[in-house]
Design an enzyme around this catalytic site. Sequence first.
Site, PDB file in Angstrom:
ATOM      1  CG  ASP A  14      -1.812   1.206   1.341  1.00 61.45           C
ATOM      2  OD1 ASP A  14      -2.190   1.736   0.280  1.00 61.45           O
ATOM      3  OD2 ASP A  14      -2.134   1.632   2.459  1.00 61.45           O
ATOM      4  CB  SER A  15       0.262   4.771  -0.792  1.00 60.37           C
ATOM      5  OG  SER A  15      -0.951   4.872  -0.075  1.00 60.37           O
ATOM      6  CB  CYS A  55      -2.846   0.936  -2.549  1.00 64.92           C
ATOM      7  SG  CYS A  55      -2.786   2.663  -3.037  1.00 64.92           S
ATOM      8  CD  GLU A  69      -2.898   8.621   7.660  1.00 66.41           C
ATOM      9  OE1 GLU A  69      -2.212   9.658   7.750  1.00 66.41           O
ATOM     10  OE2 GLU A  69      -2.698   7.740   6.800  1.00 66.41           O
ATOM     11  CB  CYS A 124     -10.298   4.914   0.564  1.00 63.25           C
ATOM     12  SG  CYS A 124      -8.795   5.471   1.398  1.00 63.25           S
ATOM     13  CG  HIS A 173      -6.901   5.619   5.412  1.00 63.80           C
ATOM     14  ND1 HIS A 173      -6.045   5.017   4.533  1.00 63.80           N
ATOM     15  CD2 HIS A 173      -6.127   6.335   6.269  1.00 63.80           C
ATOM     16  CE1 HIS A 173      -4.797   5.367   4.851  1.00 63.80           C
ATOM     17  NE2 HIS A 173      -4.813   6.152   5.891  1.00 63.80           N
TER      18      HIS A 173
END
Lengths: 270, 270
Positions: free
Chosen positions: B13-14, B76, B155, B187, B189
């Site tokens: 993933d990034s 990702c 985050e 996504c 996240h």
Amino acid sequence: MKSLNKQPIGVFDSGIGGLTVVKALKKVLPYEDIVYFGDTARLPYGSKSSPTIIRFALQDAKFLVNRQVKMIIVACHSVSSVALPDLKKHFRLPIIGVIEPGAKAAVQASKNNCIGIIGTQATILAGAYERAIKNLNRQVEIVARSTPLFVPLAEQGWTTGPIALQIAKTYLTPMIGEKIDTLLLGCTHYPLLKNTIAKVFKQKVRIVDAALETALETKIILQAKKLLNPQKLAGTMKFYLSDLTPNFSSIGRQFLGADLTEVFRASISE
Amino acid sequence: MKSLNKQPIGVFDSGIGGLTVVKALKKVLPYEDIVYFGDTARLPYGSKSSPTIIRFALQDAKFLVNRQVKMIIVACHSVSSVALPDLKKHFRLPIIGVIEPGAKAAVQASKNNCIGIIGTQATILAGAYERAIKNLNRQVEIVARSTPLFVPLAEQGWTTGPIALQIAKTYLTPMIGEKIDTLLLGCTHYPLLKNTIAKVFKQKVRIVDAALETALETKIILQAKKLLNPQKLAGTMKFYLSDLTPNFSSIGRQFLGADLTEVFRASISE
């Protein structure tokens, strides 16, 4: 080859936030040419470790040196707080960051010697503002806080309104009890949120933005070194970005207060 | 050298958002070893251009191939939506992204054939989810929207509460009028914001998270290729990050649901 004083000023940042410094430079030094490098392929620097930030900063500065700039402005708080000594060791031309000018202005603005600082996590953890302020006046009390959501908020364009205000309140309300009379905006993105931040404090603090102070300091250095451009013609601006991101022109316009006309993609070699 | 079926599964993933996929893998395939690469030095990919995302993705996959993985999961969405064909051209081992499994599950979940998709700007602009869904069922109507602030919000750890809810409302309220009955979280996240997102829709939509679907698809592929690890021992996990950012362990714990024990810094050569 052009004489040295006719060379451009180099400015770099991890992205396009540093355009707020370019905007201030255009006001203070309208006859200077500017070459800007924004490392949009690797932004943000704020969440990266110090060794990585230093490595990237040396590459960014080298890119500008190769474009024959007469001076470099590090328009990135994360780089200014962790990489300035390394940059000055590696390159001979004048290099300034945004920390010293911002610290000086904050110390001058504060009457009760209690200053608040907000920035990205890297800037706050590095403590460079605290050291710079303590160097100027040991008596100053400092209240520092990282406010990482301000960057994506500015880039989304939500700089006013209820969401921006609520995020600002969540971050900043604990600072109100700390009797600070001055708040230093320790990130190039934050000037766009200045009005919202001011609302939280209800005009009880002076807000110091490092961008204008850095531009004034640049003028003093160029004058002292006899490097001001003698030509009285409006300066040109060239923008190099390591990635032409989908948003750069709309965000850039917001930060610069003008359209980015001459934009180029630039590769940075590791 | 180990036989192929005992080699680890590679995930990249990034950054560390892909750990939500690792969490799902541990549930579905508890006996598999996992090697994870997170490109924390260059995140986020979501705001970068397609050529840059493809270049980075090829480097990330090569890093995993050099660690003898038997399969690669692109955890990702930005990479899955723009770089999967290039990755499959360059490498011979099985490679899957998070787009196809997510698209399949969303089509199966929707009863009125009207599906909402949210993701980063790169994912939405690339339109890969739309293509994948249309390939499965041409009749499906799609309402897509980029919601870039969800990543920094996750985050920061502000996944519930008034700020998260207000941002979710601002992004998602226009979707309520669009009669979608299924929402695809495009996504890695976003699963952390699932409860807040559900509140905006007041349980009127099914929320599909691609992470679990991707883990199930991985199991099917490993079974078909006779690559399941025959050893019935709890799998190990190794985490390589291109930058050990100040936050990785606290954010990582939040995403993985467990501590990251074996973590290494890894350099990616350009």
